[in-house]
Motif scaffolding. Structure first.
Motif, PDB file in Angstrom:
ATOM      1  N   GLU A  15       6.438   1.997   2.097  1.00 11.07           N
ATOM      2  CA  GLU A  15       6.045   2.924   1.037  1.00 11.07           C
ATOM      3  C   GLU A  15       6.110   4.368   1.514  1.00 11.07           C
ATOM      4  OE1 GLU A  15       5.601   2.151  -2.044  1.00 11.07           O
ATOM      5  OE2 GLU A  15       5.988   0.032  -1.581  1.00 11.07           O
ATOM      6  N   ARG A  16       5.686   4.594   2.736  1.00  8.38           N
ATOM      7  CA  ARG A  16       5.719   5.949   3.280  1.00  8.38           C
ATOM      8  C   ARG A  16       7.153   6.450   3.409  1.00  8.38           C
ATOM      9  NH1 ARG A  16       3.130   7.320   9.157  1.00  8.38           N
ATOM     10  NH2 ARG A  16       2.801   9.555   8.937  1.00  8.38           N
ATOM     11  N   ARG A  19       8.540   7.363  -0.042  1.00  2.00           N
ATOM     12  CA  ARG A  19       8.047   8.673  -0.499  1.00  2.00           C
ATOM     13  C   ARG A  19       8.801   9.811   0.193  1.00  2.00           C
ATOM     14  NH1 ARG A  19       2.977   6.086   0.044  1.00  2.00           N
ATOM     15  NH2 ARG A  19       2.540   7.227   1.981  1.00  2.00           N
ATOM     16  N   PRO A  54      14.226   2.004  -4.734  1.00  2.00           N
ATOM     17  CA  PRO A  54      13.529   1.432  -3.574  1.00  2.00           C
ATOM     18  C   PRO A  54      14.006   0.033  -3.213  1.00  2.00           C
ATOM     19  CG  PRO A  54      11.975   2.608  -4.950  1.00  2.00           C
ATOM     20  CD  PRO A  54      13.280   2.601  -5.705  1.00  2.00           C
TER      21      PRO A  54
END
Length: 500
Positions: A15-16, A19, A54
């Motif tokens: 997730e990091r 982002r 993603p």
């Protein structure tokens, strides 16, 4: 990017990473690479192209790992041209030491066996450790590095492709062609055509390139320190650039480094193009270009005393060296004397024992003497200093030559500290100076340094070494960077660029 003083395994935090890619955050370039399953390419996080979904993203710790997974380099963002991961320069474990040695070209010169021997591991152990952490073994890592070197030579020189192949470390023209085409999705000829003819003049051995870094960067104290302590004949400031002579495995070289807003302009005059990879690695190391200034400054700003210093000039780097043994000798020459006196001592040593270098564009005359050339040298006629300090210099040279002290990109920081401390005449200041500027330990701390002491008094910090060390515990693991901010409070030539 730092949690509790320990660097995160960035590429494993999906997730990091997503982002960072979606926000095109250039701070993460070099920390990880994004593989795009729908296109088969890999990119830097700041790639200007529209971010992929993603579900199509995979993340890799190194370019080599991305290539191993079957991805080719993005033609738009050129992930091979990013700053290196800061992780390898702030750790002293075997993986970090291996990555630094590979960057210095050890695999190409000595093979995987030579790399493993330097680290004190078996080839199998080393392979296992590297694959577990960086997703690729030493051969794949060296292959990715060779591809990047080949691209630099293709785009910045007029060398025939056959010479480029062997200079970059490839064993055959066929392997060179296959690797370049696979990694960049372009043949060597196509890469040269796309470069727009910006290579150097035919017949020249010079290579021009841009060294990227993570912003911000304060050039004043970085280049100012190198110039203020420059050894005559070996280093100089000329026409807005720091220039110095290098000793490389295949012969001497001259480098010119000029700071700019987004990169450092680098011009290398090499005796042998096989040294290009190592020369670039050493220049990046010397200028601390792979540092993560945001993480460093964020941690130091937590101290109310350092916070204003960081805010006034964020992005200070630690000025390092291109040769750890050279710096250690210079550190001993500089014990308890002024900067000017240390330069004088080193200059005399260079004039007497340094190897001559050709520098048609400037005033460099010699490279710093090798350890081998100093082992049996008569220093008494050259170094006008107390006998005890001259004996310390000679003792250090013997220890370096005999392997009693091992300094370099593959050194274990704590072991090197212990080795140096055992030598007569070498105290904490010298040990920590070497740890900070030669070995690159980001937590090295010069508690007894005069400049640090003066800064501590001005800032109302404890000034005795013991008390200051205890107070500096909250600056860990970035105390070497804290030293740069402390030094910058003084009015000294190391804090400013000289007038051109």
């Amino acid at each position: 990017m730092v949690a509790g003083g320990i660097l995160d395994v960035m590429h494993e935090d999906f997730e990091r990473c997503v982002r960072a890619v979606q926000s095109k955050d250039a701070r993460f370039d070099g920390w990880f690479f994004t593989g795009v399953k729908s296109t088969g390419i890999y990119c830097r996080p700041s790639c200007p192209a529209l971010p992929p979904k993603p579900a199509n993203m995979t993340f890799h710790p190194t370019a080599a790992a991305a290539q191993q997974a079957g991805f080719r380099a993005c033609k738009r963002c050129r992930p091979d041209a990013t700053p290196g991961s800061p992780e390898w320069n702030v750790r002293a474990d075997v993986v970090a030491r291996a990555m630094r040695l590979i960057a210095d070209g050890v695999v190409d010169r000595d093979g995987v066996t030579g790399l493993a021997t330097r680290l004190g591991y078996s080839v199998r152990q080393l392979e296992r450790n590297l694959r577990a952490e960086v997703g690729a073994g030493p051969l794949a890592l060296a292959r990715a590095q060779r591809a990047t070197t080949a691209r630099l030579l293709i785009e910045t020189s007029t060398m025939p492709m056959g010479q480029v192949a062997f200079a970059a470390g490839f064993s055959s023209i066929r392997t060179f062609n296959e690797t370049v085409s696979e990694v960049f999705a372009l043949s060597p000829t196509q890469l040269r055509q796309r470069s727009g003819g910006r290579g150097v003049t035919a017949g020249s051995s010079a290579v021009r390139l841009r060294l990227p870094f993570r912003r911000p960067l304060v050039p004043d104290s970085l280049f100012g320190h190198l110039v203020a302590t420059a050894v005559p004949g070996v280093e100089e400031w000329r026409d807005g650039a720091y220039r110095r002579a290098l000793r490389l495995p295949h012969g001497p070289a001259v480098v010119s480094l000029r700071p700019d807003v987004e990169f450092v302009e680098c011009r290398l005059q090499l005796s042998d193009h096989r040294d290009l990879t190592g020369a670039i690695s050493r220049c990046r190391w010397m200028l601390d270009l792979d540092a993560d200034p945001v993480a460093v400054d964020e941690a130091l700003s937590a101290d109310e005393v350092l916070a204003p210093l960081v805010a006034a000039a964020p992005g200070r780097r630690v000025p390092k060296t291109v040769d750890a043994a050279e710096f250690a000798i210079r550190a001993v020459l500089g014990q308890q004397v002024s900067t000017a006196a240390a330069r004088t001592h080193a200059g005399r040593l260079v004039e007497r024992f340094g190897e001559a270098v050709d520098d048609p564009d400037g005033g460099l005359t010699r490279v710093f003497p090798s350890v081998e050339s100093l082992v049996d040298a008569d220093l008494s006629s050259v170094l006008a200093m107390p006998v005890s300090r001259r004996e310390t210099v000679a003792g250090l040279v013997r220890a370096l030559a005999d392997g009693e002290v091992v300094l370099g990109p593959g050194s274990d920081w704590e072991v090197a500290r212990e080795q140096l401390s055992r030598l007569r005449g070498i105290g904490p200041w010298t040990v920590e100076s070497v740890a900070m500027r030669a070995l690159g330990d980001p937590d090295a701390f010069l508690a007894s340094d005069l400049g640090v002491k003066v800064a501590a008094e001005v800032l109302d910090l404890p000034s005795s070494p013991g008390s200051l060390s205890r107070r500096a515990a909250m600056w860990r693991p970035w105390r070497a960077y804290a030293v740069q901010y402390l030094w910058a409070t003084g009015d000294h030539a190391i804090n400013r660029l000289p007038e051109s």
